[in-house]
Every structure is written in C-alpha cells, then in structure tokens.
Scaffold this motif. Structure first.
Motif, PDB file in Angstrom:
ATOM      1  N   VAL A  74      40.142  42.193  42.466  1.00  0.00           N
ATOM      2  CA  VAL A  74      40.580  40.571  42.229  1.00  0.00           C
ATOM      3  C   VAL A  74      42.477  40.547  42.115  1.00  0.00           C
ATOM      4  CG1 VAL A  74      40.473  38.988  40.452  1.00  0.00           C
ATOM      5  CG2 VAL A  74      38.321  40.217  41.088  1.00  0.00           C
ATOM      6  N   ALA A  75      42.385  41.943  41.547  1.00  0.00           N
ATOM      7  CA  ALA A  75      43.956  41.911  41.631  1.00  0.00           C
ATOM      8  C   ALA A  75      44.922  42.018  42.660  1.00  0.00           C
ATOM      9  CB  ALA A  75      44.865  42.598  40.130  1.00  0.00           C
ATOM     10  N   GLU A  76      44.043  42.769  43.934  1.00  0.00           N
ATOM     11  CA  GLU A  76      44.587  43.022  44.301  1.00  0.00           C
ATOM     12  C   GLU A  76      45.099  41.898  45.351  1.00  0.00           C
ATOM     13  OE1 GLU A  76      44.311  46.940  46.706  1.00  0.00           O
ATOM     14  OE2 GLU A  76      43.366  48.253  44.854  1.00  0.00           O
ATOM     15  N   LEU A  77      43.432  41.235  45.736  1.00  0.00           N
ATOM     16  CA  LEU A  77      42.969  40.283  46.708  1.00  0.00           C
ATOM     17  C   LEU A  77      44.359  38.438  46.266  1.00  0.00           C
ATOM     18  CD1 LEU A  77      39.624  40.112  47.008  1.00  0.00           C
ATOM     19  CD2 LEU A  77      41.677  40.197  49.316  1.00  0.00           C
ATOM     20  N   LEU A  78      44.061  38.333  45.304  1.00  0.00           N
ATOM     21  CA  LEU A  78      45.000  37.590  43.905  1.00  0.00           C
ATOM     22  C   LEU A  78      46.894  37.554  44.843  1.00  0.00           C
ATOM     23  CD1 LEU A  78      43.818  36.507  40.725  1.00  0.00           C
ATOM     24  CD2 LEU A  78      43.898  35.442  43.272  1.00  0.00           C
ATOM     25  N   LYS A  79      47.090  38.938  44.755  1.00  0.00           N
ATOM     26  CA  LYS A  79      48.707  39.488  44.894  1.00  0.00           C
ATOM     27  C   LYS A  79      49.081  38.928  46.505  1.00  0.00           C
ATOM     28  CE  LYS A  79      52.028  42.999  44.618  1.00  0.00           C
ATOM     29  NZ  LYS A  79      52.234  44.797  44.372  1.00  0.00           N
ATOM     30  N   ALA A  80      47.291  39.636  47.289  1.00  0.00           N
ATOM     31  CA  ALA A  80      47.883  39.406  48.547  1.00  0.00           C
ATOM     32  C   ALA A  80      47.931  37.405  49.243  1.00  0.00           C
ATOM     33  CB  ALA A  80      46.866  40.053  49.430  1.00  0.00           C
ATOM     34  N   ILE A  81      47.020  37.307  48.877  1.00  0.00           N
ATOM     35  CA  ILE A  81      46.879  36.111  48.693  1.00  0.00           C
ATOM     36  C   ILE A  81      47.808  35.118  48.347  1.00  0.00           C
ATOM     37  CG2 ILE A  81      45.656  33.729  48.017  1.00  0.00           C
ATOM     38  CD1 ILE A  81      43.278  35.853  47.865  1.00  0.00           C
ATOM     39  N   ALA A  82      48.864  36.371  47.284  1.00  0.00           N
ATOM     40  CA  ALA A  82      49.926  34.681  46.570  1.00  0.00           C
ATOM     41  C   ALA A  82      51.427  35.392  48.044  1.00  0.00           C
ATOM     42  CB  ALA A  82      50.523  35.273  45.388  1.00  0.00           C
ATOM     43  N   ARG A  83      50.769  36.393  48.354  1.00  0.00           N
ATOM     44  CA  ARG A  83      51.994  36.917  49.395  1.00  0.00           C
ATOM     45  C   ARG A  83      51.786  36.410  50.451  1.00  0.00           C
ATOM     46  NH1 ARG A  83      52.889  42.670  52.724  1.00  0.00           N
ATOM     47  NH2 ARG A  83      53.579  41.921  54.077  1.00  0.00           N
ATOM     48  N   ILE A  84      51.010  35.535  51.143  1.00  0.00           N
ATOM     49  CA  ILE A  84      50.475  35.532  52.650  1.00  0.00           C
ATOM     50  C   ILE A  84      51.347  33.481  52.638  1.00  0.00           C
ATOM     51  CG2 ILE A  84      48.505  33.940  54.068  1.00  0.00           C
ATOM     52  CD1 ILE A  84      46.807  36.786  52.960  1.00  0.00           C
ATOM     53  N   THR A  85      50.730  33.453  51.178  1.00  0.00           N
ATOM     54  CA  THR A  85      51.088  31.495  50.844  1.00  0.00           C
ATOM     55  C   THR A  85      52.206  30.921  50.800  1.00  0.00           C
ATOM     56  OG1 THR A  85      49.825  31.801  48.890  1.00  0.00           O
ATOM     57  CG2 THR A  85      48.476  31.005  50.603  1.00  0.00           C
ATOM     58  N   ARG A  86      52.426  32.387  49.667  1.00  0.00           N
ATOM     59  CA  ARG A  86      53.957  31.678  48.786  1.00  0.00           C
ATOM     60  C   ARG A  86      55.013  32.247  49.709  1.00  0.00           C
ATOM     61  NH1 ARG A  86      52.584  27.558  46.810  1.00  0.00           N
ATOM     62  NH2 ARG A  86      53.326  27.602  44.205  1.00  0.00           N
ATOM     63  N   GLU A  87      55.376  34.058  49.827  1.00  0.00           N
ATOM     64  CA  GLU A  87      56.299  34.265  50.996  1.00  0.00           C
ATOM     65  C   GLU A  87      55.598  34.115  52.621  1.00  0.00           C
ATOM     66  OE1 GLU A  87      56.136  37.962  49.275  1.00  0.00           O
ATOM     67  OE2 GLU A  87      56.209  38.043  47.667  1.00  0.00           O
ATOM     68  N   GLU A  88      54.777  34.352  53.222  1.00  0.00           N
ATOM     69  CA  GLU A  88      54.531  33.588  54.548  1.00  0.00           C
ATOM     70  C   GLU A  88      54.928  32.557  54.377  1.00  0.00           C
ATOM     71  OE1 GLU A  88      54.838  36.114  56.219  1.00  0.00           O
ATOM     72  OE2 GLU A  88      54.758  37.889  54.736  1.00  0.00           O
ATOM     73  N   GLY A  89      53.958  31.735  53.631  1.00  0.00           N
ATOM     74  CA  GLY A  89      54.379  30.635  53.653  1.00  0.00           C
ATOM     75  C   GLY A  89      52.825  30.084  54.655  1.00  0.00           C
ATOM     76  N   PRO A 121      39.310  29.038  37.837  1.00  0.00           N
ATOM     77  CA  PRO A 121      41.044  27.721  38.430  1.00  0.00           C
ATOM     78  C   PRO A 121      41.890  28.094  38.156  1.00  0.00           C
ATOM     79  CG  PRO A 121      38.587  27.121  36.649  1.00  0.00           C
ATOM     80  CD  PRO A 121      38.676  28.281  37.513  1.00  0.00           C
ATOM     81  N   GLN A 122      42.147  28.998  37.282  1.00  0.00           N
ATOM     82  CA  GLN A 122      43.532  29.291  36.468  1.00  0.00           C
ATOM     83  C   GLN A 122      44.399  30.376  37.139  1.00  0.00           C
ATOM     84  OE1 GLN A 122      45.224  27.307  34.322  1.00  0.00           O
ATOM     85  NE2 GLN A 122      44.121  26.424  33.350  1.00  0.00           N
ATOM     86  N   ALA A 123      43.052  31.382  37.928  1.00  0.00           N
ATOM     87  CA  ALA A 123      43.592  31.888  38.620  1.00  0.00           C
ATOM     88  C   ALA A 123      44.851  31.738  40.023  1.00  0.00           C
ATOM     89  CB  ALA A 123      42.946  33.441  39.267  1.00  0.00           C
ATOM     90  N   ILE A 124      43.768  31.136  40.400  1.00  0.00           N
ATOM     91  CA  ILE A 124      44.110  30.119  42.089  1.00  0.00           C
ATOM     92  C   ILE A 124      45.022  28.907  42.223  1.00  0.00           C
ATOM     93  CG2 ILE A 124      43.450  28.719  43.675  1.00  0.00           C
ATOM     94  CD1 ILE A 124      42.628  31.462  44.090  1.00  0.00           C
TER      95      ILE A 124
END
Length: 234
Positions: A167-182, A192-195
C-alpha cells in the motif's frame, strides 16, 4: 485551469437498471479527484461508465472537449482513458514485459519508466501474470494503464486487499504520477484519508448521485463531516 473532463447529467447502469442519476462534475488538467462513498453507492459504476463498460441512459461525457460518451471502450483508450479496474484485468498468460508492450502507445510512459517506478516488476519481467503476488499484479495493472499514455487515469480501489508495505509503495507511486508528473486521475478508495492527502478535489456519491463536492483538503480536515457522509460511526 481548463477542464479536462466534464460530466453532465450522467445517468447509467447495467441493462435497464439505472445506478447513476444525473451525475455532474468537472476535473481540471493535472488534477486528481477522490471519488468517495459507502459500498454500493455507484462509485465503480461511475468509473466503469467513464471507461465505456456500462449502458449509458443519458447525459454527456467530454474529455479534452471531445464527446467521450459516443465512443466504444477501446476507442476511449485511444482517446486518452487509462483504466485500472478492481479486477486488474492483466493478461495472466503473458509475461510482465509482454503485458506492458502489448498495449503500449507512443509517449513518455514506456515499459522502462514503469520498471523504474516499480522495481519489483523489473525483477519479474519474464514472470507470467499468474506468478505474481496480488500487489505485483496491481503494480502491473497500473503500469499497463500508464503505457497507454493516457490523459486521464481511472483507479478503482487500487489499495484493496494489499499488505501495508505494498500500500505504501503504491501510494508513493500514485502521488508521483499525479503530483510530480501531472497526470489527471480519478481514484476510488475505501481509505479516504490516504487518497484525500494526494487529491485536489473530492466528490461523495450516495444512491448514485453526488451529495457533496469540495476540495480534498477541506474534506480531509473535516473528519466528522466525512464520517457522516460515508456513514461511519465514531
């Protein structure tokens, strides 16, 4: 910021059964939307409808100004929809690398970039889908959606049933995909809090309709409201 996705008065379901009723919302370029609600409120149906896997009874869906609701599911992928369903839908009889190359389209997301994001997949690139753990299958499902090089990523409960370390790995990846890669994304999740922590906006569904819409930050900092909307007893 211009809108990437516009959903207007959308009604949809399965066969004659209508699950979504007059759903309307918009998502800007580069934004992430948390799609929340109790079980059975229409979240997966909405994701499936955007991907073209339900029967639409009314309303419109536009992606980048183009009418998405008129397209078949395979045409929506070409138009810019990357879909990670609950079932993952990887090709279990193919290797990890074959799964990625079979669907890849030209763009910045290549199998090599997926391997860089998910080193576990790089180590298992010659393994069949049946030889992967549940977490590795989920990583592969996300990677397959990325190599389509979508404009909008749809993630339906990507953390469901996974070990905390995955879960921690996927959250980190999703954050990178959306926040860093846009990359714009819509994420359905039972945590809900995690997302909300990695989203810009949030909508809550109940009985197939939107009952709340706000910034993710506002909903995250109002736990009592969130609990009431999701039917959680304190």
């Amino acid at each position: 910021m211009s809108d990437l996705l516009k959903v207007d008065q959308l009604s949809a379901g399965y066969g004659e059964a209508v699950v979504l009723n007059n759903v309307s919302f918009a998502l800007g370029e580069g934004q992430t939307l948390a799609l929340l609600g109790r079980n059975g409120t229409g979240k997966t149906t909405l994701i499936n409808t955007l991907a073209g896997a339900t029967r639409q009874h009314g309303g419109t869906i536009t992606l980048g100004g183009a009418a998405l609701h008129k397209l078949a599911s395979y045409q929506r992928a070409a138009a810019g929809i990357g879909w990670v369903p609950q079932e993952r839908n990887i090709f279990k009889s193919l290797t990890v690398h074959e799964n990625l190359t079979a669907v890849a389209r030209p763009g910045k997301w290549t199998p090599e970039r997926v391997y860089e994001m998910f080193p576990r997949l790089a180590e298992r690139k010659t393994n069949l889908g049946t030889q992967l753990s549940g977490g590795e299958q989920q990583m592969l499902a996300v990677g397959r959606a990325l190599v389509v090089n979508p404009k909008l990523l749809l993630l339906d409960e990507p953390l469901e049933g996974l070990a905390p370390i995955i879960v921690a790995e996927l959250l980190k990846a999703i954050a990178r995909i959306t926040r860093e890669e846009g990359l714009s994304a819509i994420i359905v999740e039972q945590h809900p809090q995690a997302i909300l922590a990695i989203s810009d906006r949030a909508i809550v569904l109940d009985h197939g309709t939107v009952v709340h819409s706000d910034t993710a930050a506002a909903l995250r900092t109002a736990p009592e409201l969130l609990d009431r909307l999701l039917g959680v007893a304190r």
